[in-house]
Design an enzyme around this catalytic site. Structure first.
Site, PDB file in Angstrom:
ATOM      1  N   SER A  82     -10.695  90.484  41.317  1.00 12.09           N
ATOM      2  CA  SER A  82     -11.243  91.324  42.377  1.00 12.09           C
ATOM      3  C   SER A  82     -10.556  92.669  42.546  1.00 12.09           C
ATOM      4  CB  SER A  82     -11.211  90.567  43.713  1.00 12.09           C
ATOM      5  OG  SER A  82     -12.197  89.552  43.712  1.00 12.09           O
ATOM      6  N   LYS A  85     -12.895  95.407  42.152  1.00 15.73           N
ATOM      7  CA  LYS A  85     -13.689  95.949  43.255  1.00 15.73           C
ATOM      8  C   LYS A  85     -13.242  97.355  43.637  1.00 15.73           C
ATOM      9  CE  LYS A  85     -14.992  91.535  45.447  1.00 15.73           C
ATOM     10  NZ  LYS A  85     -14.512  90.551  44.459  1.00 15.73           N
ATOM     11  N   TYR A 168     -15.437  88.334  53.438  1.00 10.88           N
ATOM     12  CA  TYR A 168     -15.154  88.746  52.061  1.00 10.88           C
ATOM     13  C   TYR A 168     -16.176  88.112  51.122  1.00 10.88           C
ATOM     14  CZ  TYR A 168     -12.386  89.790  47.897  1.00 10.88           C
ATOM     15  OH  TYR A 168     -11.957  90.272  46.687  1.00 10.88           O
ATOM     16  N   GLU A 290      -7.682  97.849  50.820  1.00  9.42           N
ATOM     17  CA  GLU A 290      -7.354  97.404  52.172  1.00  9.42           C
ATOM     18  C   GLU A 290      -6.071  98.110  52.598  1.00  9.42           C
ATOM     19  OE1 GLU A 290      -7.218  93.233  51.353  1.00  9.42           O
ATOM     20  OE2 GLU A 290      -9.324  93.237  50.730  1.00  9.42           O
ATOM     21  N   LYS A 333      -4.748  95.474  46.978  1.00 10.74           N
ATOM     22  CA  LYS A 333      -5.871  94.597  46.623  1.00 10.74           C
ATOM     23  C   LYS A 333      -5.374  93.518  45.681  1.00 10.74           C
ATOM     24  CE  LYS A 333     -10.118  93.242  46.841  1.00 10.74           C
ATOM     25  NZ  LYS A 333      -9.627  91.847  46.648  1.00 10.74           N
ATOM     26  N   SER A 336      -8.284  87.643  41.227  1.00 11.47           N
ATOM     27  CA  SER A 336      -8.080  86.434  40.426  1.00 11.47           C
ATOM     28  C   SER A 336      -9.346  86.111  39.644  1.00 11.47           C
ATOM     29  CB  SER A 336      -7.744  85.234  41.313  1.00 11.47           C
ATOM     30  OG  SER A 336      -6.664  85.483  42.173  1.00 11.47           O
TER      31      SER A 336
END
Length: 383
Positions: A82, A85, A168, A290, A333, A336
């Site tokens: 991720s 992202k 999420y 984040e 961030k 996995s």
């Protein structure tokens, strides 16, 4: 016996320091943080890269392949799950910069089949911040292709009004990246590989690993210690599909620390991913990254990366206006796949950053705790 010796050797291989001039305190901090992870969680290999005031240092442990006993290096390719992202967010922000996309758009502008459906009440911003109204962590098993994806979104029913709940979600962020590609009228992977990666100076980063680079691609290992790599799936490129080296990932981190070093369109795209839109607990959600006010305690960082934040819906509050960080801010961030684990963080005001790549999906709290210990050493080195 041979398998036992192989496992032991993978944990006992000496650290490979790619930058021999790393400060001793930093080397010690990395060693003390990383070595226990290999043993406690049976991780075959870890590469950790840091940047301090523009100087890079890399530390490699264990093996990239247990079968071949190949040591990893800063150029070994890892799946980052991720953390991909953040690249999808960069693609979408790039589309915003080019005037092809608006955060206020609704999905039916680019996917007419969703016109009038409940999901069409959410905006591009909602999908990019996990606030569409309760999209799940993963697509249900029967969703195998784009036709299934559209059918799923057509029948989806929200559990909350858009903008009131953060949940999420791969379908949410995946749709965000997908809409950006539709707005640009191009294939998502092509945008990444021909525009975004080159403009960021990433020369060993792939959505689709070419045959010439396969020798650098580490094997991941699942819970049964069987070699594994990620399988294709709906929105895989957008949500978990980037394969990257530590050298390139730290370069991406440096681009986020100093966007002014990039050409104008990509500078604006990267800066766009640093804007905050929603606040959930102590964490501010931007596009991909984040955020936390820095300095941040380990407890707060763990809370923001906890199972509750990943697996459960959380009430969230939208800012009255998008927020550009007003003081020192940490961006992070985790990511996995079934065989890999990754973590990236940076603090632009301190000009420090860190990436951790492993070929096993070991617990996120352990990654965050280890990285935090190294972060403290980086902060001290940046003084």
């Amino acid at each position: 016996m041979a398998s036992v010796l192989a496992a032991l050797s993978s944990c006992l291989l000496p650290v490979t320091v790619q930058a021999a001039d790393a400060p001793q305190k930093l080397t010690t901090a990395v060693d003390q943080a990383v070595r226990p992870l290999l043993k406690q969680y049976d991780v075959p290999g870890i590469v950790l890269g840091v940047t301090v005031n523009g100087r890079q240092h890399f530390f490699a442990y264990g093996v990239a392949s247990k079968e071949k006993q190949t040591p990893p290096t800063k150029d070994t390719l890892f799946e980052i799950g991720s953390v991909s992202k953040t690249f999808a967010a960069t693609v979408a922000s790039y589309a915003l910069t080019l005037g092809k996309l608006s955060l206020e758009d609704h999905p039916s502008k680019y996917m007419p089949a969703l016109q009038g459906k409940p999901i069409d009440k959410a905006t591009v911003l909602n999908f990019g911040t996990y606030t569409a109204g309760g999209l799940p962590l993963q697509f249900p098993g029967p969703v195998k292709n784009d036709r299934d994806m559209i059918a799923y979104f057509q029948q989806w029913q929200p559990s909350a009004a858009p903008g009131t709940q953060r949940r999420y979600s791969n379908p949410s962020l995946g749709l965000f990246g997908h809409l950006a590609a539709l707005a640009m009228k191009r294939d998502y992977a092509q945008i990444m590989e021909t525009d975004v990666f080159p403009k960021l100076g990433l020369n060993h980063t792939y959505v689709r690993v070419p045959q010439a680079a396969m020798a650098d691609y580490a094997w991941g290992y699942n819970k049964a210690n069987k070699p594994i790599r990620a399988n294709p799936g709906v929105f895989d490129s957008e949500t978990y599909g980037v394969r990257i080296s530590a050298a390139d990932l730290i370069r991406f981190v440096e681009a986020n620390i100093r966007p002014d070093t990039l050409e104008p369109s990509m500078r604006r795209a990267v800066e766009g991913t640093h804007i905050g839109y929603f606040k959930t607990g102590d964490m501010v959600q931007g596009l991909g990254w984040e955020q936390y006010a820095y300095p941040v305690t380990l407890d707060r960082l763990l809370a923001g990366n906890s199972e509750a934040m990943i697996q459960q819906p959380n009430a969230t509050t939208q800012f009255g206006a998008p927020q550009t960080p007003s003081g020192p801010t940490l961006f992070n961030k985790t990511g996995s796949t079934n065989g890999f684990g990754a973590y990236a963080l940076f603090v632009p005001a301190k000009k420090i950053g860190l990436v951790m790549l492993a070929n096993k999906n070991f617990p996120i709290p352990a990654r965050v705790t280890a990285a935090y210990a190294v972060l403290e050493a980086l902060d001290a080195a940046a003084q």
